[in-house]
Design a protein around this motif. Sequence first.
Motif, PDB file in Angstrom:
ATOM      1  N   GLY A 186      64.306  38.718  28.414  1.00 40.16           N
ATOM      2  CA  GLY A 186      62.894  38.857  28.124  1.00 40.16           C
ATOM      3  C   GLY A 186      62.325  40.062  28.845  1.00 40.16           C
ATOM      4  O   GLY A 186      62.960  40.613  29.751  1.00 40.16           O
ATOM      5  N   PRO A 187      61.121  40.513  28.453  1.00 34.50           N
ATOM      6  CA  PRO A 187      60.542  41.728  29.027  1.00 34.50           C
ATOM      7  C   PRO A 187      60.454  41.731  30.547  1.00 34.50           C
ATOM      8  O   PRO A 187      60.858  42.697  31.196  1.00 34.50           O
ATOM      9  N   GLU A 233      55.642  44.275  26.065  1.00 34.21           N
ATOM     10  CA  GLU A 233      55.739  43.038  25.293  1.00 34.21           C
ATOM     11  C   GLU A 233      54.552  43.030  24.346  1.00 34.21           C
ATOM     12  O   GLU A 233      53.396  42.999  24.785  1.00 34.21           O
ATOM     13  N   GLU A 278      57.352  39.068  19.393  1.00 31.62           N
ATOM     14  CA  GLU A 278      57.210  38.211  20.561  1.00 31.62           C
ATOM     15  C   GLU A 278      58.514  38.139  21.363  1.00 31.62           C
ATOM     16  O   GLU A 278      59.598  38.022  20.797  1.00 31.62           O
ATOM     17  N   GLN A 279      58.358  38.239  22.669  1.00 30.26           N
ATOM     18  CA  GLN A 279      59.476  38.136  23.607  1.00 30.26           C
ATOM     19  C   GLN A 279      60.497  39.256  23.450  1.00 30.26           C
ATOM     20  O   GLN A 279      61.583  39.180  23.985  1.00 30.26           O
ATOM     21  N   ARG A 280      60.150  40.299  22.721  1.00 28.14           N
ATOM     22  CA  ARG A 280      61.021  41.463  22.657  1.00 28.14           C
ATOM     23  C   ARG A 280      60.550  42.494  23.663  1.00 28.14           C
ATOM     24  O   ARG A 280      59.364  42.794  23.756  1.00 28.14           O
ATOM     25  N   ALA A 281      61.500  43.010  24.422  1.00 26.95           N
ATOM     26  CA  ALA A 281      61.177  44.054  25.388  1.00 26.95           C
ATOM     27  C   ALA A 281      61.270  45.403  24.688  1.00 26.95           C
ATOM     28  O   ALA A 281      62.338  45.812  24.251  1.00 26.95           O
ATOM     29  N   TYR A 307      51.857  43.494  35.803  1.00 28.78           N
ATOM     30  CA  TYR A 307      51.523  43.268  34.400  1.00 28.78           C
ATOM     31  C   TYR A 307      50.144  43.845  34.095  1.00 28.78           C
ATOM     32  O   TYR A 307      49.180  43.565  34.798  1.00 28.78           O
TER      33      TYR A 307
END
Length: 205
Positions: A40-41, A76, A83-86, A130
């Motif tokens: 995950g990212p 993200e 979604e949930q792709r870095a 973040y």
Amino acid sequence: MTVLVLASQSPARLKTLREAGIEPVVIVSGVNEEQLAGLGPAELAAQLAVLKASAVARRGDLPAAALVLGCDSVLELDSPGFEQRALGKPGTAEEATSRWRSMRGRSGTLVTGHCLIDTATGEQVSEAAYTTVHFAELDDAEIDAYVATGEPLQVAGAFTIDGRGGAYVTGVDGDHHNVVGVSLPLLRDLVRRLGHQWHELWVRP
């Protein structure tokens, strides 16, 4: 005097640190960013930051009493199919164009992993920062023109906030330095956790 070693070739990170009064020694880690997959990212950014800092900290030609900083940023995206792709560097114009057509009018979270290693003690601290980024509603012509500049191809998320892409970011929630690639407030905290003071890193007037 404590020396900061930046384990990154990012001109934006270097510029941000210099503007904060720090003149780091730049040593590129040479870490293959493709070696980590399926993460995950947040985990990807954090692990790459550790790998980069560790690779440089092992070198035998570092300045004495050095703090080695490794960073890595991914986006993200709050968009169907992402979604949930870095999202790191797109690398190609086609990928950058596709990203922007999904990003426009939406928001994403820019995650930057930070890892700081004290070479004198071997102690290591790491954390991610973040920042939520809100993107403008670009038309296809604007996307094509921006991608044609080449700027989006080599930066995480296919955009900058301190370059041509700044006009396409309508707002940020959180530390804007983090979007450039290094969160100064977080880095200060990491420096203090290792027993040093932020002002120790400043270039003496």
